[in-house]
Each structure stands twice: as C-alpha cells, then as structure tokens.
Enzyme design. Structure first.
Site, PDB file in Angstrom:
ATOM      1  N   SER A   1      16.329  -6.176   5.844  1.00 14.33           N
ATOM      2  CA  SER A   1      17.735  -5.994   6.193  1.00 14.33           C
ATOM      3  C   SER A   1      18.330  -4.857   5.367  1.00 14.33           C
ATOM      4  O   SER A   1      19.197  -4.125   5.849  1.00 14.33           O
ATOM      5  CB  SER A   1      18.508  -7.282   5.928  1.00 14.33           C
ATOM      6  OG  SER A   1      18.228  -7.764   4.635  1.00 14.33           O
TER       7      SER A   1
ATOM      8  N   ASP B   1       9.725   0.675   4.745  1.00 19.48           N
ATOM      9  CA  ASP B   1      10.802  -0.010   5.461  1.00 19.48           C
ATOM     10  C   ASP B   1      11.794   0.981   6.061  1.00 19.48           C
ATOM     11  O   ASP B   1      12.205   0.863   7.223  1.00 19.48           O
ATOM     12  CB  ASP B   1      11.560  -0.955   4.516  1.00 19.48           C
ATOM     13  CG  ASP B   1      10.648  -1.964   3.870  1.00 19.48           C
ATOM     14  OD1 ASP B   1       9.458  -2.020   4.244  1.00 19.48           O
ATOM     15  OD2 ASP B   1      11.113  -2.693   2.983  1.00 19.48           O
TER      16      ASP B   1
ATOM     17  N   THR C   1       0.832  -1.209   0.000  1.00 15.50           N
ATOM     18  CA  THR C   1       0.000   0.000   0.000  1.00 15.50           C
ATOM     19  C   THR C   1       0.862   1.253   0.000  1.00 15.50           C
ATOM     20  O   THR C   1       0.391   2.322  -0.360  1.00 15.50           O
ATOM     21  CB  THR C   1      -0.910   0.039   1.245  1.00 15.50           C
ATOM     22  OG1 THR C   1      -0.122  -0.312   2.381  1.00 15.50           O
ATOM     23  CG2 THR C   1      -2.066  -0.934   1.120  1.00 15.50           C
ATOM     24  N   ASP C   2       2.125   1.132   0.427  1.00 16.19           N
ATOM     25  CA  ASP C   2       2.925   2.369   0.608  1.00 16.19           C
ATOM     26  C   ASP C   2       3.112   3.131  -0.707  1.00 16.19           C
ATOM     27  O   ASP C   2       2.846   4.337  -0.780  1.00 16.19           O
ATOM     28  CB  ASP C   2       4.261   2.123   1.338  1.00 16.19           C
ATOM     29  CG  ASP C   2       5.184   1.100   0.722  1.00 16.19           C
ATOM     30  OD1 ASP C   2       4.801   0.449  -0.274  1.00 16.19           O
ATOM     31  OD2 ASP C   2       6.317   0.954   1.231  1.00 16.19           O
TER      32      ASP C   2
ATOM     33  N   GLY D   1      16.831 -11.530   3.253  1.00 15.03           N
ATOM     34  CA  GLY D   1      15.793 -12.099   2.388  1.00 15.03           C
ATOM     35  C   GLY D   1      14.603 -12.653   3.141  1.00 15.03           C
ATOM     36  O   GLY D   1      13.830 -13.439   2.614  1.00 15.03           O
TER      37      GLY D   1
ATOM     38  N   TYR E   1       8.643  -7.194  -8.228  1.00 12.80           N
ATOM     39  CA  TYR E   1       8.083  -6.124  -7.390  1.00 12.80           C
ATOM     40  C   TYR E   1       7.754  -4.912  -8.257  1.00 12.80           C
ATOM     41  O   TYR E   1       6.662  -4.356  -8.184  1.00 12.80           O
ATOM     42  CB  TYR E   1       9.121  -5.769  -6.319  1.00 12.80           C
ATOM     43  CG  TYR E   1       8.699  -4.673  -5.361  1.00 12.80           C
ATOM     44  CD1 TYR E   1       8.143  -4.989  -4.126  1.00 12.80           C
ATOM     45  CD2 TYR E   1       8.871  -3.326  -5.679  1.00 12.80           C
ATOM     46  CE1 TYR E   1       7.775  -3.996  -3.229  1.00 12.80           C
ATOM     47  CE2 TYR E   1       8.502  -2.330  -4.799  1.00 12.80           C
ATOM     48  CZ  TYR E   1       7.960  -2.667  -3.571  1.00 12.80           C
ATOM     49  OH  TYR E   1       7.595  -1.670  -2.696  1.00 12.80           O
TER      50      TYR E   1
HETATM   51  C1  GLA Z   1       8.983  -4.081   0.446  1.00 12.71           C
HETATM   52  C2  GLA Z   1       9.167  -2.613   0.081  1.00 12.71           C
HETATM   53  C3  GLA Z   1       8.173  -1.733   0.829  1.00 12.71           C
HETATM   54  C4  GLA Z   1       6.752  -2.253   0.699  1.00 12.71           C
HETATM   55  C5  GLA Z   1       6.691  -3.747   0.986  1.00 12.71           C
HETATM   56  C6  GLA Z   1       5.330  -4.332   0.727  1.00 12.71           C
HETATM   57  O1  GLA Z   1       9.333  -4.322   1.765  1.00 12.71           O
HETATM   58  O2  GLA Z   1      10.475  -2.183   0.353  1.00 12.71           O
HETATM   59  O3  GLA Z   1       8.262  -0.403   0.366  1.00 12.71           O
HETATM   60  O4  GLA Z   1       6.210  -1.963  -0.554  1.00 12.71           O
HETATM   61  O5  GLA Z   1       7.634  -4.479   0.227  1.00 12.71           O
HETATM   62  O6  GLA Z   1       4.392  -3.786   1.581  1.00 12.71           O
END
Ligand code: GLA
Length: 387
Positions: free
Chosen positions: A129, A175, A34-35, A124, A224
C-alpha cells in the site's frame, strides 16, 4: 477502487473539483528479498490500490486528507510546508511529504496543493500500500509540476527514496516499479541490477492465484533493514578477494562457503536463502515458459520455508497457512512481500479452490481466533490519470 467516493470527499473538504489519479499495489510470484541484492523479481500490479484527487491551491503548503485514516490512530487531515524542516508528524503524511521533497530534489518545482485519497489495498498485507501511495503522488506531481519530464524508472526511485529518507525503510525497487509499470494480465520479470524488464502474460490455464491474509500487520523497518545489512556484510567480507562483486547477485555458492568462516552464522544463513532464491526465480521463469506449473508451485514452497527458517521473515500464522495449503493439495504457497505478517500467495488448481479457501478459513479461525481474508488476484494496470 471508487473514484467518485474520493472526488466527493475532495469537494466536501475543499469546495472545488480536482483531478483523479490511481496507482496499484502489487503481488510477487517469486523473487523475494532479491531486489536489493541485485537479483530478479517477478511482480505484477493488482486491481487494488490508491485513488487520489489533487488540485494546486496557490499557497505554499500542502493540505492533505487521508479519507481512510481513523482519527483515533492519527489525524486524517494535515497541512505542511514544502521545505525539509516541514516534515509532518503523522506517519501517513510523511509519504506524501517525502514524495514532494524527492520530486523537488529532481528539479520539479512542486507548489502547494490540496489532496484527498483513499485506497483498497489492505494496509500491512504485504501488497505494498505504501508504494501505491508514493507512486500515485509521484505520477501526478510529475504531470502537474514536471511536464512529465521524469521518466517512469525515476518515478519508481522517487518512491523508493521516500522510503529510505522519510520513513526509515531501506527497501529495494520492486514495489514502486510494479506500481508504476504494471499492465493488466501481465507479470513483469525485472532484473534489479540492469533494470531491464519484460512483460510476461500470465494466464495459467486451470489454476488461480489467491492471497490469504493473516491480518498480522507489519510495518517494515528495523527487521527488514537488518536482513539487508546481513546481505551487504557477506559481500563486504568477500570483496578483498573478489573486487568485482557488488551485491549477492555476483556471489556464487563457492564464494558463499568461503564467507562462512568470516561472518556470523545468521548472515551466512540469510545469504544462503538469497542465493537459493536467485536460482529459484530462474527455474520458475523456465517452468513458466513450458507451462509447468507443478515446478512453479514446488519452488514457491521452497521459497516459503527458506524465508521462514533461513531468512526468518515469516511468522506462525503464515507457516500455518503454508502447511494447510500443502494438506489441501495447493500447487504452490509462500509468504509474499517483505514478510513478518501479511499474506500468503497461493497457486491453486481450479477444482481445489473452494475446498482450500473453506479449509484455510476454518482451520485458521480455530487456531488463531480470527478469520483470514481471501483475495482473488486480478492483475491490473500501473499508475495512471483517471480523468
Ligand atoms: C518489501 C520491499 C521490497 C522487497 C520486498 C521483499 O516489499 O519494499 O523492496 O524487498 O519487501 O521481496
């Protein structure tokens, strides 16, 4: 995390003492993918992370030692300059280099330094990390070369830009935000559009949070970025009719149905997951305020299967663990973080904990031939100087 261990390695390699800093990895209760869609997330920093020791060396280069790196994988000791063309070949060193460059772009005159670091966030595992690594360098370089003039939001963006510009992952801000802003005992509810956030004391009476690591390693990259593009595509096709929308945050269920005929089915399905997740985060906030952990848990399972079937970022091992959790009566379970491997996060009643952990280990080992790792979640502090 052991500061003395890193300090010892620093002294052995560089023959002098340095200053130690730490930054944590993170969990996320709910609000996944969602970010970068302008939505809400619900992360907390953990008691595991990176410890780094640093000292300016008076040279025009960085001499960096990644204590944990197996020389069979990559060189653990690397030297590099601080200009754009000096990007090192080793993947781990690109994070350090990227942070130096992003700090320079923000007006901090980073000069040569010596550094050694090590971490206990499993690589991972979906506990970020890499954000811990970025944040520890951003925080320290800001103190050493920037007189602390870069604020904490911008330090988080330094880490995010490092991912975008030097490692090829078009990640959101969650993160790095969690690593920089973490606070012991608190989750953080962050609005990724306005960047407003609040600390949310998290002490569920009678429940525990536990991570189960599949040991399926993931590196977030193309897969991603493709998910992110699907989301952006849905916004693009709606824009002519709804010029005010910027991200999926602004898209309603009705608009999504309009978009359905205009985008590939896979983009529609991914956006559907994100809209569902927006609703779930709000439902979870509401439930947490009432102490209603059953609802929190139910939403976690919904997220899991949405990430698995619609967003397609799960894997057989994670789905297996979600099923075992359900059979064991675990209140909530889902894949955590970007996906494609890593951990499930589980909300478990105290009295079911032992049975769940034992059953999950036994069944997983019988199915996949290796045992999963289990970590109890302890919510810790964000980036900081250690001495
Ligand atoms: C990873 C990305 C975050 C976020 C998550 C999923 O951790 O670094 O920005 O998008 O995936 O919520």
């Amino acid at each position: 995390m052991d500061k003395e261990f890193v300090k010892k390695h620093f002294v052995e390699r560089f023959g002098c003492e340095g200053v130690a800093y730490a930054s944590p990895g993170r969990i996320n209760l709910i609000g996944e993918h969602t970010d970068y869609n302008g939505g809400f997330v619900f992360p907390g920093a953990v008691d595991k992370g990176m410890i780094m020791v640093i000292k300016p060396n008076g040279l025009d280069k960085v001499r960096a030692f990644a204590i944990d790196i197996d020389p069979k994988d990559e060189a653990p000791y690397v030297e590099f300059g601080l200009n754009e063309e000096d990007k090192p070949a080793e993947a781990w060193a690109c994070y350090v280099f990227g942070v130096c460059r992003e700090m320079q772009k923000r007006g901090v005159e980073v000069k040569g330094f010596d550094t050694a670091f090590a971490g206990d966030v499993p690589l991972g595992a979906g506990m970020s990390s890499s954000a811990a690594l970025e944040s520890v360098f951003a925080f320290a370089l800001n103190e050493i070369y920037g007189e602390g003039k870069i604020d904490k939001f911008e330090l988080a963006r330094v880490g995010q830009s490092t991912e975008h510009n030097y490692t090829g992952c078009n990640c959101g801000i969650m993160d790095q935000f969690a690593s920089v802003f973490g606070k012991a005992g608190c989750l953080m509810r962050l609005d990724c559009r306005s960047m407003e956030f609040e600390y949310f004391p998290f002490e569920p009476k009678g429940y525990r949070l536990v991570l189960v690591n599949t040991n399926v390693k993931h590196k977030l990259g193309d897969e991603y970025n493709q998910r992110r593009r699907s989301c952006e595509h849905v916004v693009e096709v709606l824009k002519p009719n709804y010029p005010g929308i910027e991200t999926l945050r602004d898209v309603t269920w009705e608009m999504l149905e309009e978009a359905k005929a205009l985008v590939p089915e896979v983009d529609y399905r991914r956006a559907k997951y994100v809209l569902g997740e927006k609703d779930r985060v709000l439902a979870v906030c509401d439930a947490l305020e009432k102490g209603d952990y059953e609802t929190v848990g139910a939403k976690m399972y919904e997220t899991h299967w949405g990430m698995s079937k619609d967003y397609e970022v799960s894997c057989v091992e994670l789905d297996f663990l979600a099923e075992v959790a359900k059979e064991c009566g675990v209140t909530g379970c889902r894949v955590m973080g970007g996906g494609f491997g890593g951990c499930t996060i589980n909300l478990v009643k105290d009295e079911l904990y032992d049975n769940f952990v034992e059953t999950a280990k036994a069944k997983f080992t019988a199915e996949f031939g290796h045992a999963p790792l289990v970590y109890d979640v302890v919510i810790g502090d964000g980036s900081r100087k250690l001495d």
